[in-house]
Scaffold this active site. Structure first.
Site, mmCIF file in Angstrom:
data_model
loop_
_atom_site.group_PDB
_atom_site.id
_atom_site.type_symbol
_atom_site.label_atom_id
_atom_site.label_comp_id
_atom_site.label_asym_id
_atom_site.label_seq_id
_atom_site.Cartn_x
_atom_site.Cartn_y
_atom_site.Cartn_z
ATOM 1 N NE ARG A 173 -3.181 -0.006 3.089
ATOM 2 C CZ ARG A 173 -2.746 0.463 4.354
ATOM 3 N NH1 ARG A 173 -2.623 1.608 4.523
ATOM 4 N NH2 ARG A 173 -2.930 -0.285 5.224
ATOM 5 C CE1 TYR A 177 -15.849 10.459 -15.838
ATOM 6 C CE2 TYR A 177 -15.249 11.065 -13.660
ATOM 7 C CZ TYR A 177 -15.535 9.909 -14.617
ATOM 8 O OH TYR A 177 -15.995 8.642 -14.224
ATOM 9 C CG ASP A 213 -9.284 15.544 -15.456
ATOM 10 O OD1 ASP A 213 -8.475 14.956 -16.375
ATOM 11 O OD2 ASP A 213 -10.453 14.944 -15.120
ATOM 12 C CE LYS A 273 -11.941 7.102 -18.542
ATOM 13 N NZ LYS A 273 -12.253 8.269 -18.130
#
Ligand code: PLP
Length: 356
Positions: free
Chosen positions: A47, A98, A171, A196
């Site tokens: 982690r 978004y 973004d 993406k």
């Protein structure tokens, strides 16, 4: 990576994020199935970061020109940025952006965690006028925006925001670092849904935040550990593999998108084409309202009727089929993600669906 600063991005991308060139070592960072490590190494627990996350971060850092921190998805990356904001932070965000980030911002506003204002970021003056010069002020940019493809003047927004004491987050999912590098334009943080274009094959979820501020990067790593938003080993491997071909994919997809946008403008069923002149996403509006658009999306055989974008396969979707999508997005708007198929095949298939 061997230190050759004269290499072009395309060349450096092929060789970044690899193990040292030593006899017997593999050429790629292997997929490591491990949560825990023998004590005393660089990282004791997955982690906190792994060789896989470090490889993704090296490659994305090279692309955006900063220190990258990888997360389990684009939403996790956005949330890590939001989570670091002081209580009561004033955030100016796109009026239509978004849907996931937009919903999260609205939720944080309702909870009193932040104060949210929305602006049309294609109008820099109007957007900057909303900034209050209060402590913890943030301007959240998305350009081109999802799904309306509005374009913001990032450099002008950054200048105005910094003058008002605001931080700027950008973004960059739609433009990719090959289209624009927001950190070069002065942004404080850039984020991606690497799900993406960076990953590029519709087979993984991953997010990244990139910054040139070492302290901020360290905070983001700490936040990833606390939020538990660490990416998996397979996802890191696939993302690195995908990014090696980003320049080739991006060039091909952009070229095809420009061709298709031009042909779509001349089609009688298409009432509006939104294409900012570059990039691989096109939004069109068609006659016949929601039903007409659904028929087109359901009538293609090559284009895949599916959400998301940025993969090798071309996708088509009516965005308003989602309840969470902004009511400002037209009912008949179809978002097209142009992939790597032959553009003439893509056109014939789309034209057949439009003509039906
Ligand atoms: C998809 C997307 C996100 C969210 O990323 P996930 O990887 O799906 O969590 C954020 N911003 C934009 C612009 C996106 O298209």
């Amino acid at each position: 990576m061997p230190d050759h600063e004269s290499w072009s991005t395309a060349t450096a991308l092929i060789h970044a994020g690899r193990p040292p060139r030593e006899p017997g070592r593999p050429l790629s960072v292997p997929i490591e199935a491990a949560s825990t490590y023998h004590a005393g190494g660089v990282s004791d627990y997955a982690r906190d970061g792994t060789a896989g996350t470090a490889a993704v971060e090296e490659v994305v850092g090279l692309l955006e020109g900063g220190r990258a921190v990888a997360f389990s998805s684009g939403m996790a990356a956005a949330d890590a940025i939001l989570d670091a904001m002081p209580i009561g932070a004033h955030v100016v965000a796109p009026r239509v952006g978004y849907a996931g980030v937009s919903a999260r911002l609205a939720e944080l506003d309702r909870q009193g965690r932040i104060r949210l204002d929305r602006a049309d970021l294609s109008d820099s003056t109007a957007a900057l006028a909303l900034l209050e010069s209060s402590p913890g002020e943030v301007l959240w940019i998305e350009s081109p925006s999802n799904p309306l493809l509005d374009v913001a003047d990032i450099a002008a927004l950054v200048r105005g925001a910094h003058a008002a004491g605001a931080e700027v987050v950008c973004d960059n999912t739609f433009a990719t670092p090959l289209g624009q590098r927001p950190l070069d334009l002065g942004a404080d943080m850039v984020m991606h849904s690497a799900t993406k274009f960076l990953g590029g094959h519709s087979d993984l979820l991953l997010g990244v935040v990139v910054t040139r501020d070492e302290q901020r990067a360290a905070d983001l790593v700490g936040r990833r550990t606390l939020l538990g938003a660490a990416p998996g080993a397979l996802e890191c491997f696939l993302a690195v593999r995908g990014m090696r071909t980003l320049p080739l994919r991006w060039a091909r997809a952009q070229e095809s998108a420009a061709t298709l946008a031009e042909r779509l403008r001349a089609h009688p069923r298409v009432t509006r084409v939104r294409y900012p002149g570059r990039g691989a996403i096109i939004a069109i509006e068609v006659t016949g309202g929601a039903e007409g658009a659904d028929q087109v999306a359901g009538g293609t055989r090559l284009w895949v009727h599916a959400t998301s974008l940025g993969g090798v396969e071309s996708l088509i979707e009516r965005r308003r089929r989602w309840a969470a999508e902004s009511p400002e997005v037209p009912e008949s708007l179809l978002r097209l993600s142009v992939g790597l198929e032959d553009p003439d095949d893509l056109w014939r298939d789309l034209a057949t669906a439009l003509d039906a």
